[in-house]
Every structure is written in C-alpha cells, then in structure tokens.
Design an enzyme around this catalytic site. Structure first.
Site, mmCIF file in Angstrom:
data_model
loop_
_atom_site.group_PDB
_atom_site.id
_atom_site.type_symbol
_atom_site.label_atom_id
_atom_site.label_comp_id
_atom_site.label_asym_id
_atom_site.label_seq_id
_atom_site.Cartn_x
_atom_site.Cartn_y
_atom_site.Cartn_z
ATOM 1 N NE ARG A 129 -72.544 -41.166 -32.997
ATOM 2 C CZ ARG A 129 -72.564 -40.518 -34.135
ATOM 3 N NH1 ARG A 129 -72.715 -41.173 -35.258
ATOM 4 N NH2 ARG A 129 -72.442 -39.210 -34.163
ATOM 5 C CE1 TYR A 143 -67.227 -25.619 -31.506
ATOM 6 C CE2 TYR A 143 -69.165 -24.618 -32.488
ATOM 7 C CZ TYR A 143 -68.082 -25.470 -32.584
ATOM 8 O OH TYR A 143 -67.851 -26.169 -33.740
ATOM 9 N N PRO A 144 -71.759 -23.328 -27.776
ATOM 10 C CG PRO A 144 -72.893 -21.596 -26.662
ATOM 11 C CD PRO A 144 -71.510 -22.130 -26.948
ATOM 12 C CG MET A 145 -74.333 -24.952 -32.879
ATOM 13 S SD MET A 145 -73.450 -25.568 -34.336
ATOM 14 C CE MET A 145 -74.311 -24.745 -35.679
ATOM 15 C CG HIS A 170 -72.452 -31.287 -40.505
ATOM 16 N ND1 HIS A 170 -71.778 -30.218 -39.976
ATOM 17 C CD2 HIS A 170 -72.593 -32.182 -39.489
ATOM 18 C CE1 HIS A 170 -71.522 -30.454 -38.700
ATOM 19 N NE2 HIS A 170 -72.010 -31.639 -38.373
ATOM 20 C CD GLN A 183 -70.897 -33.340 -33.582
ATOM 21 O OE1 GLN A 183 -70.997 -34.152 -34.477
ATOM 22 N NE2 GLN A 183 -71.567 -32.221 -33.569
ATOM 23 C CB SER A 221 -71.106 -24.260 -40.750
ATOM 24 O OG SER A 221 -71.191 -25.454 -40.017
#
Ligand code: 76R
Length: 247
Positions: A129, A143-145, A170, A183, A221
């Site tokens: 990973r 996308y950035p977060m 999550h 992911q 989130s």
C-alpha cells in the site's frame, strides 16, 4: 490532551494536469506531430522500465470537462525523481503544445488507525500500500481535502480516541466498496495547498459518486471534510494517447 496520528510514508507522488493547445498542435506537420509523440513514447518507455523494476509507477488519464485534458500521475521513491520527470516532460516538443493547468504534490500515506505491533514497514500488506502501482482501473477520481479546524469542529484538537473511532467508521464504509473502488491516500501537509489528495480508481465511475455520497453522511466527512476541486478522467494507454493526438 491530544497527539498527532502516526503516519507511514511511501512513495512521493506528482499529479500534474495539462490542457492541450489544439490550435498550436494543428499547425504542426504530420511528421512533426509524429516526432513529438515519439519523444513522449521514449519517456514513457523509461517510466515503464522503472515500473518493471518496482521503483515507481505512473499512469496517464484523460480528464473530462474544462479543468484539464490530461493528468499524469507519477509515484517515485524520492522527490528529486519527480522533479526530473517534470523537467524532462517540460523540455519535450509536445509540452510546447500543452498548457499547465494545475498540479498536486504529495506522498503515499498510511496513518496510525492501524494495528500496532512489529515494524509496519516490513509487513508485505503495508508495503504494497505504501509502494503501490497506480491501480489498473478505467477511471480515476482525484480531489484534495482538508480536515476542518473551525470552532467546535477542529479535527486536530480532538482526543485520539474520538479520531480513532471516526476513522474506524470511515474505513468500514470504504471497505463496503472493496473490489469496486481503490483508494491511494496521499498526504500533502507541508507539500501542497490541502492536507490530503484523495485518489480513487474504479472501472465504473458511478461507484465514486455512491462512495463519496455515503461518506458525506459519515461524521468524519460530514463534520470535518473540506474539499477542493474534483477531477475525473479515463485511463489512457499509449495507444489511446496516440489516438487522441491524431487529427
Ligand atoms: O482499512 C484500512 O486499512 C485503511 C483505513 C483507511 C484510512 C486510515 C481508509 C479506508 N481511509 C483512511 C484514511 Mn479513506 N477515503 C477518503 C475519501 O470524500 C470524502 O468524504 C473523503 C475522501 C474517500 C472517498 C476515501 C475512501 N481516507 C483516509 C484519510 C487520511 C485521514 C487521516 O489520517 O486523518 C483521508 C483524508 C481519507 C479520505 N477510505 C478507505 C476510502 C476507502 C474506499 C477505504 C477502504 C478501502 C481501502 O482500504 O483502501
């Protein structure tokens, strides 16, 4: 009162977005266009050699919509190699017919919220990973977060137990999409304008929508997630890239 989540770092990552200057590209002769593409394919062969030696990975995506046309994603053991890749590309003839639209710098990250025990860097399932190949999927969503730091909703002031609990929830949602969405967690604190880059891979893009929507209702989130621009695109093989640039 609180302390930082422990993180494991893997390969450095560059996501770099370009628009194609079609007007300029069309002014080239067929020979010039072919030579330009051949120059890119020569670079691509170098990238493939590196990937074959498990010393990095790369992929190209055709981005849909007006934010960009192309996104290269490169993974390498150090930032220096990413700088070299970017410069080598920028010096090509083809690059003269592209317009940089945006970029994102990060490093593959796994955070604690992981079982404790022996040296995690020696565990094969962790290594795969931290040093991943870009997944072989048809679609990418990037996308950035950030995690919020506002009044009561300050992720970084929460007691570790609460953060652990939320991250468990999550990952349980994420795991429901096993086999559908992969992911790669990209940590970018200190590297870019947001704290993480989210890179998701799927064969069916509707699974991005379903996963992200489901996560919106999950506390981490819903309360703490703050998002940048979304990019969605389709994996481009060498042949696909060649085909795209034909007039
Ligand atoms: O189970 C595990 O081994 C890993 C658990 C896990 C962690 C630690 C995990 C699982 N994620 C983790 C960390 Mn994730 N993730 C996102 C988004 O749009 C949104 O609402 C959020 C964007 C998606 C869609 C997603 C998907 N994840 C993180 C972090 C770092 C947080 C930190 O350290 O504080 C972020 C920013 C983040 C964001 N996550 C999963 C998924 C999916 C699909 C999974 C399960 C599949 C997998 O294990 O890869």
């Amino acid at each position: 009162m609180t302390y930082a989540a422990e993180t494991l770092e893997g390969w450095y990552c560059l996501n770099v977005f370009y628009k194609i200057d079609w007007k300029g590209w069309k002014t080239l002769s067929p020979n010039e266009r072919e030579e330009s593409l051949e120059e890119i394919f020569a670079l691509w062969r170098k990238w493939a050699d590196i990937e074959a030696k498990s010393e990095g990975s790369h992929a190209l995506f055709q981005i849909i919509g007006h934010k960009a046309d192309l996104m290269f994603m490169f993974l390498r053991p150090n930032m220096h190699e990413l700088i070299q890749i970017e410069m080598a590309f920028n010096k090509t003839k083809f690059a003269e017919y592209t317009i940089p639209s945006t970029s994102y710098i990060s490093i593959v990250e796994l955070s604690n919220y992981l079982p404790k025990g022996e040296d995690p860097y020696s565990r094969p399932e962790i290594r795969s990973r931290l040093y991943p190949n870009v997944p072989d999927a048809d679609y990418l969503c990037f996308y950035p977060m950030n995690k919020l730091r506002e009044g009561e909703d300050n992720w970084y002031m929460l007691p570790p137990d609460e953060r652990n609990q939320m991250m468990r929830s999550h990952s349980l949602i994420g795991r429901k999409y096993a086999g559908k969405v992969k992911q790669i967690i990209l940590g970018s604190v200190g590297f870019d304008d947001f704290e993480w880059g989210v890179a998701l891979f799927a064969n069916n893009p509707v699974h991005f929508k379903k996963l992200i929507y489901e996560m919106r209702f999950d506390e981490v989130s819903a309360r703490f997630g703050e998002f940048g621009s979304f990019f969605i695109g389709k994996n481009l093989s060498k042949e696909g890239f060649n085909h795209l640039l034909q007039l």
